[in-house]
Design a protein around this motif. Sequence first.
Motif, PDB file in Angstrom:
ATOM      1  N   ALA A  10      14.863   4.135 -31.926  1.00 13.15           N
ATOM      2  CA  ALA A  10      15.026   5.550 -31.575  1.00 13.15           C
ATOM      3  C   ALA A  10      16.479   5.984 -31.753  1.00 13.15           C
ATOM      4  CB  ALA A  10      14.562   5.797 -30.141  1.00 13.15           C
ATOM      5  N   TYR A  11      17.409   5.127 -31.373  1.00  9.71           N
ATOM      6  CA  TYR A  11      18.840   5.395 -31.541  1.00  9.71           C
ATOM      7  C   TYR A  11      19.177   5.615 -33.016  1.00  9.71           C
ATOM      8  CZ  TYR A  11      23.797   3.977 -31.944  1.00  9.71           C
ATOM      9  OH  TYR A  11      25.131   3.893 -32.261  1.00  9.71           O
ATOM     10  N   HIS A  12      18.694   4.721 -33.866  1.00 13.47           N
ATOM     11  CA  HIS A  12      18.981   4.841 -35.300  1.00 13.47           C
ATOM     12  C   HIS A  12      18.311   6.068 -35.910  1.00 13.47           C
ATOM     13  CE1 HIS A  12      21.403   1.266 -35.768  1.00 13.47           C
ATOM     14  NE2 HIS A  12      20.552   0.634 -34.976  1.00 13.47           N
ATOM     15  N   ARG A  13      17.107   6.369 -35.480  1.00 16.55           N
ATOM     16  CA  ARG A  13      16.433   7.584 -35.974  1.00 16.55           C
ATOM     17  C   ARG A  13      17.210   8.829 -35.556  1.00 16.55           C
ATOM     18  NH1 ARG A  13      11.671   4.897 -34.409  1.00 16.55           N
ATOM     19  NH2 ARG A  13      11.644   6.111 -32.488  1.00 16.55           N
ATOM     20  N   LEU A  14      17.698   8.836 -34.318  1.00 17.21           N
ATOM     21  CA  LEU A  14      18.475   9.977 -33.826  1.00 17.21           C
ATOM     22  C   LEU A  14      19.743  10.155 -34.646  1.00 17.21           C
ATOM     23  CD1 LEU A  14      18.997  12.191 -31.673  1.00 17.21           C
ATOM     24  CD2 LEU A  14      20.153  10.425 -30.328  1.00 17.21           C
ATOM     25  N   LEU A  15      20.465   9.067 -34.872  1.00 15.44           N
ATOM     26  CA  LEU A  15      21.685   9.160 -35.678  1.00 15.44           C
ATOM     27  C   LEU A  15      21.386   9.616 -37.106  1.00 15.44           C
ATOM     28  CD1 LEU A  15      24.035   6.186 -34.722  1.00 15.44           C
ATOM     29  CD2 LEU A  15      24.499   8.628 -34.574  1.00 15.44           C
ATOM     30  N   GLU A  16      20.300   9.105 -37.681  1.00 16.66           N
ATOM     31  CA  GLU A  16      19.927   9.529 -39.033  1.00 16.66           C
ATOM     32  C   GLU A  16      19.622  11.022 -39.070  1.00 16.66           C
ATOM     33  OE1 GLU A  16      16.668   7.108 -40.354  1.00 16.66           O
ATOM     34  OE2 GLU A  16      17.884   5.283 -40.365  1.00 16.66           O
ATOM     35  N   ARG A  17      18.876  11.500 -38.101  1.00 19.37           N
ATOM     36  CA  ARG A  17      18.506  12.919 -38.063  1.00 19.37           C
ATOM     37  C   ARG A  17      19.727  13.797 -37.872  1.00 19.37           C
ATOM     38  NH1 ARG A  17      14.284  16.450 -36.368  1.00 19.37           N
ATOM     39  NH2 ARG A  17      15.171  18.505 -36.791  1.00 19.37           N
ATOM     40  N   ARG A  18      20.570  13.445 -36.911  1.00 23.33           N
ATOM     41  CA  ARG A  18      21.763  14.264 -36.665  1.00 23.33           C
ATOM     42  C   ARG A  18      22.721  14.213 -37.856  1.00 23.33           C
ATOM     43  NH1 ARG A  18      23.615  13.791 -30.357  1.00 23.33           N
ATOM     44  NH2 ARG A  18      21.700  14.583 -29.428  1.00 23.33           N
ATOM     45  N   ASP A  51      18.432  20.279 -30.480  1.00 19.96           N
ATOM     46  CA  ASP A  51      17.040  20.062 -30.889  1.00 19.96           C
ATOM     47  C   ASP A  51      16.680  18.585 -30.984  1.00 19.96           C
ATOM     48  OD1 ASP A  51      16.600  22.774 -31.086  1.00 19.96           O
ATOM     49  OD2 ASP A  51      16.861  22.855 -33.268  1.00 19.96           O
ATOM     50  N   THR A  52      17.687  17.717 -30.992  1.00 20.86           N
ATOM     51  CA  THR A  52      17.455  16.271 -31.104  1.00 20.86           C
ATOM     52  C   THR A  52      18.161  15.544 -29.956  1.00 20.86           C
ATOM     53  OG1 THR A  52      19.324  16.096 -32.628  1.00 20.86           O
ATOM     54  CG2 THR A  52      17.137  16.276 -33.617  1.00 20.86           C
ATOM     55  N   PRO A  53      17.618  15.683 -28.753  1.00 26.63           N
ATOM     56  CA  PRO A  53      18.269  15.051 -27.596  1.00 26.63           C
ATOM     57  C   PRO A  53      18.067  13.533 -27.592  1.00 26.63           C
ATOM     58  CG  PRO A  53      16.195  16.009 -26.927  1.00 26.63           C
ATOM     59  CD  PRO A  53      16.404  16.396 -28.375  1.00 26.63           C
ATOM     60  N   VAL A  54      18.879  12.884 -26.808  1.00 23.25           N
ATOM     61  CA  VAL A  54      18.737  11.440 -26.605  1.00 23.25           C
ATOM     62  C   VAL A  54      17.446  11.220 -25.821  1.00 23.25           C
ATOM     63  CG1 VAL A  54      19.722   9.420 -25.449  1.00 23.25           C
ATOM     64  CG2 VAL A  54      21.222  11.043 -26.643  1.00 23.25           C
ATOM     65  N   ALA A  55      16.550  10.409 -26.386  1.00 23.68           N
ATOM     66  CA  ALA A  55      15.247  10.184 -25.754  1.00 23.68           C
ATOM     67  C   ALA A  55      14.929   8.693 -25.713  1.00 23.68           C
ATOM     68  CB  ALA A  55      14.165  10.947 -26.512  1.00 23.68           C
ATOM     69  N   TYR A  56      15.930   7.906 -25.377  1.00 27.55           N
ATOM     70  CA  TYR A  56      15.746   6.463 -25.276  1.00 27.55           C
ATOM     71  C   TYR A  56      16.535   5.965 -24.073  1.00 27.55           C
ATOM     72  CZ  TYR A  56      20.191   6.749 -27.821  1.00 27.55           C
ATOM     73  OH  TYR A  56      21.473   7.078 -28.224  1.00 27.55           O
ATOM     74  N   ALA A  57      16.173   4.788 -23.605  1.00 29.18           N
ATOM     75  CA  ALA A  57      16.900   4.185 -22.486  1.00 29.18           C
ATOM     76  C   ALA A  57      18.288   3.771 -22.955  1.00 29.18           C
ATOM     77  CB  ALA A  57      16.133   2.983 -21.941  1.00 29.18           C
ATOM     78  N   LEU A  58      19.263   3.974 -22.100  1.00 20.87           N
ATOM     79  CA  LEU A  58      20.648   3.677 -22.450  1.00 20.87           C
ATOM     80  C   LEU A  58      21.021   2.237 -22.122  1.00 20.87           C
ATOM     81  CD1 LEU A  58      22.365   6.926 -21.140  1.00 20.87           C
ATOM     82  CD2 LEU A  58      21.281   6.496 -23.356  1.00 20.87           C
ATOM     83  N   TYR A  59      22.000   1.755 -22.846  1.00 23.41           N
ATOM     84  CA  TYR A  59      22.544   0.417 -22.612  1.00 23.41           C
ATOM     85  C   TYR A  59      23.204   0.391 -21.243  1.00 23.41           C
ATOM     86  CZ  TYR A  59      25.609  -3.624 -22.973  1.00 23.41           C
ATOM     87  OH  TYR A  59      26.259  -4.811 -22.737  1.00 23.41           O
ATOM     88  N   GLU A  60      22.939  -0.659 -20.505  1.00 22.32           N
ATOM     89  CA  GLU A  60      23.586  -0.855 -19.215  1.00 22.32           C
ATOM     90  C   GLU A  60      24.333  -2.167 -19.245  1.00 22.32           C
ATOM     91  OE1 GLU A  60      21.111  -0.358 -15.776  1.00 22.32           O
ATOM     92  OE2 GLU A  60      19.958   1.212 -16.742  1.00 22.32           O
ATOM     93  N   ASP A  61      25.621  -2.101 -18.986  1.00 23.10           N
ATOM     94  CA  ASP A  61      26.446  -3.301 -18.935  1.00 23.10           C
ATOM     95  C   ASP A  61      26.205  -3.977 -17.601  1.00 23.10           C
ATOM     96  OD1 ASP A  61      28.303  -5.289 -19.161  1.00 23.10           O
ATOM     97  OD2 ASP A  61      30.033  -3.964 -19.287  1.00 23.10           O
ATOM     98  N   GLY A  62      25.644  -5.150 -17.644  1.00 26.52           N
ATOM     99  CA  GLY A  62      25.324  -5.872 -16.414  1.00 26.52           C
ATOM    100  C   GLY A  62      26.507  -6.604 -15.825  1.00 26.52           C
ATOM    101  N   GLY A  63      27.715  -6.286 -16.285  1.00 20.87           N
ATOM    102  CA  GLY A  63      28.896  -6.929 -15.752  1.00 20.87           C
ATOM    103  C   GLY A  63      29.133  -8.303 -16.352  1.00 20.87           C
ATOM    104  N   GLN A  64      28.414  -8.625 -17.393  1.00 23.21           N
ATOM    105  CA  GLN A  64      28.604  -9.933 -18.051  1.00 23.21           C
ATOM    106  C   GLN A  64      29.818  -9.872 -18.968  1.00 23.21           C
ATOM    107  OE1 GLN A  64      26.682 -12.519 -17.281  1.00 23.21           O
ATOM    108  NE2 GLN A  64      25.547 -11.218 -15.887  1.00 23.21           N
ATOM    109  N   PRO A  65      30.601 -10.925 -19.014  1.00 18.94           N
ATOM    110  CA  PRO A  65      31.786 -10.928 -19.887  1.00 18.94           C
ATOM    111  C   PRO A  65      31.398 -11.003 -21.342  1.00 18.94           C
ATOM    112  CG  PRO A  65      31.620 -12.998 -18.635  1.00 18.94           C
ATOM    113  CD  PRO A  65      30.493 -12.116 -18.209  1.00 18.94           C
TER     114      PRO A  65
END
Length: 100
Positions: free
Chosen positions: A46-54, A86-100
Amino acid sequence: MTRNPAEQAPTTTVGALPGAVSDLLTAVVEALTVPLPSIDEGDERAYHRLLERRTSDVRIILASILDYPDVPIDNDPAAVRARTADTPVAYALYEDGGQP
């Protein structure tokens, strides 16, 4: 080979650009700045499709500006922003779990 200062092309700062050009550049950066997706494969697609569309939307608007150089660009930043909305972010976002 080093050029002497008289041979160098003049430089232009962003502050010297007309307001419509600066606003257009800002709209393009905003359109192409999207948050990273989660590591889920569907979210990454979904992220890549969004970037391609925009990217496609921005390219079309910029190509149109170049094709019609005598037409004012005052409304083009708003066009980029409308396409972005017209092309909002519609996917779950990356969450940094505090891992190095």
